[in-house]
Design an enzyme around this catalytic site. Structure first.
Site, PDB file in Angstrom:
ATOM      1  N   SER A 255       0.822  -1.206   0.000  1.00 61.75           N
ATOM      2  CA  SER A 255       0.000   0.000   0.000  1.00 61.75           C
ATOM      3  C   SER A 255       0.861   1.263   0.000  1.00 61.75           C
ATOM      4  O   SER A 255       1.653   1.443  -0.915  1.00 61.75           O
ATOM      5  CB  SER A 255      -0.958  -0.061   1.191  1.00 61.75           C
ATOM      6  OG  SER A 255      -2.087   0.702   0.906  1.00 61.75           O
ATOM      7  N   LYS A 259       3.995   2.032  -2.655  1.00 62.69           N
ATOM      8  CA  LYS A 259       4.377   3.250  -3.397  1.00 62.69           C
ATOM      9  C   LYS A 259       5.854   3.521  -3.101  1.00 62.69           C
ATOM     10  O   LYS A 259       6.651   3.844  -3.983  1.00 62.69           O
ATOM     11  CB  LYS A 259       3.549   4.453  -2.933  1.00 62.69           C
ATOM     12  CG  LYS A 259       2.012   4.260  -2.966  1.00 62.69           C
ATOM     13  CD  LYS A 259       1.284   5.512  -2.460  1.00 62.69           C
ATOM     14  CE  LYS A 259      -0.041   5.272  -1.767  1.00 62.69           C
ATOM     15  NZ  LYS A 259      -1.143   4.774  -2.518  1.00 62.69           N
ATOM     16  N   TRP A 346     -10.212   0.337  -4.697  1.00 63.95           N
ATOM     17  CA  TRP A 346      -9.640   1.639  -4.325  1.00 63.95           C
ATOM     18  C   TRP A 346      -8.245   1.799  -4.952  1.00 63.95           C
ATOM     19  O   TRP A 346      -7.854   2.882  -5.367  1.00 63.95           O
ATOM     20  CB  TRP A 346      -9.574   1.701  -2.792  1.00 63.95           C
ATOM     21  CG  TRP A 346      -9.031   2.947  -2.162  1.00 63.95           C
ATOM     22  CD1 TRP A 346      -7.865   3.049  -1.453  1.00 63.95           C
ATOM     23  CD2 TRP A 346      -9.631   4.251  -2.124  1.00 63.95           C
ATOM     24  NE1 TRP A 346      -7.708   4.332  -0.984  1.00 63.95           N
ATOM     25  CE2 TRP A 346      -8.779   5.088  -1.372  1.00 63.95           C
ATOM     26  CE3 TRP A 346     -10.812   4.793  -2.660  1.00 63.95           C
ATOM     27  CZ2 TRP A 346      -9.057   6.440  -1.139  1.00 63.95           C
ATOM     28  CZ3 TRP A 346     -11.085   6.142  -2.412  1.00 63.95           C
ATOM     29  CH2 TRP A 346     -10.218   6.937  -1.669  1.00 63.95           C
ATOM     30  N   HIS A 397      -7.826  -5.794   0.713  1.00 62.64           N
ATOM     31  CA  HIS A 397      -6.558  -5.058   0.791  1.00 62.64           C
ATOM     32  C   HIS A 397      -5.731  -5.578   1.965  1.00 62.64           C
ATOM     33  O   HIS A 397      -6.094  -5.383   3.126  1.00 62.64           O
ATOM     34  CB  HIS A 397      -6.919  -3.582   1.007  1.00 62.64           C
ATOM     35  CG  HIS A 397      -5.760  -2.653   1.010  1.00 62.64           C
ATOM     36  ND1 HIS A 397      -4.982  -2.433  -0.099  1.00 62.64           N
ATOM     37  CD2 HIS A 397      -5.260  -1.856   1.984  1.00 62.64           C
ATOM     38  CE1 HIS A 397      -4.053  -1.540   0.195  1.00 62.64           C
ATOM     39  NE2 HIS A 397      -4.194  -1.169   1.452  1.00 62.64           N
TER      40      HIS A 397
HETATM   41  C1  GTR Z   1      -5.248   4.442   2.162  1.00 67.34           C
HETATM   42  C2  GTR Z   1      -4.701   5.312   1.064  1.00 67.34           C
HETATM   43  C3  GTR Z   1      -4.024   4.464   0.048  1.00 67.34           C
HETATM   44  C4  GTR Z   1      -3.150   3.394   0.662  1.00 67.34           C
HETATM   45  C5  GTR Z   1      -3.601   2.896   2.017  1.00 67.34           C
HETATM   46  C6  GTR Z   1      -2.583   2.168   2.877  1.00 67.34           C
HETATM   47  O1  GTR Z   1      -5.994   5.089   3.074  1.00 67.34           O
HETATM   48  O2  GTR Z   1      -5.764   6.015   0.501  1.00 67.34           O
HETATM   49  O3  GTR Z   1      -3.344   5.271  -0.871  1.00 67.34           O
HETATM   50  O4  GTR Z   1      -1.830   3.754   0.682  1.00 67.34           O
HETATM   51  O5  GTR Z   1      -4.143   3.869   2.790  1.00 67.34           O
HETATM   52  O6  GTR Z   1      -1.420   2.531   2.939  1.00 67.34           O
HETATM   53  O7  GTR Z   1      -2.989   1.207   3.517  1.00 67.34           O
END
Ligand code: GTR
Length: 416
Positions: A255, A259, A346, A397
């Site tokens: 996540s 990145k 998402w 996720h």
């Molecule tokens: C979310 C965010 C994502 C992702 C995520 C995470 O809230 O919108 O971009 O990075 O967090 O890191 O779990």
């Protein structure tokens, strides 16, 4: 007879040209209409419908800003790669300041009999100092015992807190399945991202920003770039550790950590493999698709992650001089593995896969024999081609043991 010989010849040719894609079987993944409905109901401001994705044209990764076509590996390396890297610094992640600093490594704990004798634990304090201030990155590393050294390694950028990465192994988590990675003959390491920079917006007063930033500009580094920089400091340590094959270090993130892993691999070419797990917006997913999380949303929710120039592209994606396929191209000819999860719309699974596909011309230019079909693989069917790989897992996720097993399958062929 002739026919089968022709067939063998055709398959051999495909292999030689890098057209072979392993694991490609079953029906191409599509977002489940139920999931689309559920998520759309919960957030009516976010697009989850494929038919509502705007038409877009991606910047050509092999055409320079001045319009010159890049046709050789030499001109990619000499000019275009640097140009793209600089565009990402300027417009997304920001530039690392040139403030001088010192660093030192201290092994604060070592246990040769960790994991019931299967591994050696090393806990290393990486101390960064500048201008009378300092911080410590706590690196945890397990190296498999009874195998030939040096060994390849995985480094996780931990964005979930040390509870998932317990060095005593009393608490175990699929997020960092250290025992299973050791069993496969890899070293496994982790650092906590907040050691480098806490994950909150405080106008860049804390963490490494508080130590190295002298002035803030619209292209000054954000928190993701700071975490990526932290991964490189861990790499600095690996270079000094004779147990680790520093030509074979994979950087992994989930996540926001995903990145970060991509950016770490772009900035630091010592990483042999990048694993970007469900990284979504500002990571693997193409910005121009505006599917799921968008630039405007991410900048509003996490104003500290990117440089402030990135805000110019809120609801203005087409003006961005890059898109995320170019970030993956920066990793070529090294290896990159991208993942998605079926319910994690998402993070735009299709946009992440397309990003990888659109980076392939650079992998091919650099002779790594990668090729991926434009249609998505089936659920739970990793595709691997040369130095690129992808899977979409069932479920939500997260980063699970199942994901890690596929990372290692990829590393076995792309890095080992
Ligand atoms: C979310 C965010 C994502 C992702 C995520 C995470 O809230 O919108 O971009 O990075 O967090 O890191 O779990």
């Amino acid at each position: 007879m002739n026919k089968s010989r022709n067939m063998i010849f055709a398959i051999t040719l495909l292999f030689m040209q890098g057209g072979y894609v392993s694991g490609q079987s079953g029906e191409a993944w599509k977002a489940s209409p139920e999931v689309v409905e559920r998520l759309s109901k919960a957030r009516s401001d976010i697009n989850y419908y494929e038919e509502k994705v705007p038409s877009y044209t991606l910047p050509d990764v092999l055409v320079s800003s001045s319009g010159k076509k890049i046709t050789s590996a030499a001109s990619w390396k000499k000019s275009r790669r640097q140009e793209i890297l600089d565009l990402f610094r300027e417009n997304l992640y920001g530039r690392v300041p040139s403030t001088p600093y010192t660093k030192s490594f201290t092994v604060v704990n070592q246990d040769k009999n960790a994991m019931n004798g299967n591994a050696t634990l090393k806990q290393v304090d990486i101390t960064i100092s500048s201008g009378g201030k300092s911080l410590v990155i706590h690196l945890t590393l397990f190296v498999p015992n009874n195998v030939r050294k040096p060994v390849p390694a995985f480094l996780l950028i931990d964005n979930r807190g040390p509870a998932n990465t317990d060095p005593t192994r009393k608490v175990k988590s699929e997020f960092w399945p250290a025992e299973q990675v050791i069993e496969r003959g890899y070293a496994i390491a982790v650092f906590y991202n907040a050691d480098v920079d806490p994950d909150n917006y405080d106008e860049f007063k804390n963490g490494i920003h508080g130590i190295l930033d002298r002035e803030r500009q619209p292209d000054s580094w954000g928190t993701i770039a700071a975490w990526a920089w932290g991964a490189s400091r861990c790499m600095d340590y690996f270079v000094t550790d004779k147990d680790i094959d520093n030509k074979k270090v994979a950087v992994v993130g989930h996540s926001r950590g995903g990145k970060t892993a991509l950016w770490a691999g772009a900035e630091d070419q010592r990483f042999a493999l990048v694993v970007s797990n469900e990284s979504g917006c500002g990571g693997a997913a193409l910005a121009r698709r505006k599917y799921g999380e968008t630039i405007a949303r991410i900048n509003a929710s996490f104003p500290h992650w990117f440089c402030t120039n990135y805000r110019k592209y809120d609801n203005n994606e087409n003006a961005l001089p890059v898109d995320m396929h170019m970030l993956m191209a920066l990793i070529a000819p090294r290896a990159v593995y991208v993942t998605s999860a079926a319910e994690d719309l998402w993070a735009d699974p299709r946009g992440s896969y397309l990003s990888l596909c659109n980076s392939i011309p650079v992998f091919q230019l650099l002779k790594t024999k990668s090729s991926l079909p434009p249609e998505m693989p089936a659920l739970n069917r990793p595709v691997i081609s040369g130095k690129t790989g992808y899977h979409i897992r069932d479920g939500a996720h997260n980063m699970l043991l199942k994901d890690w097993k596929w990372f290692m399958d990829f590393a076995d062929v792309a890095m080992k």
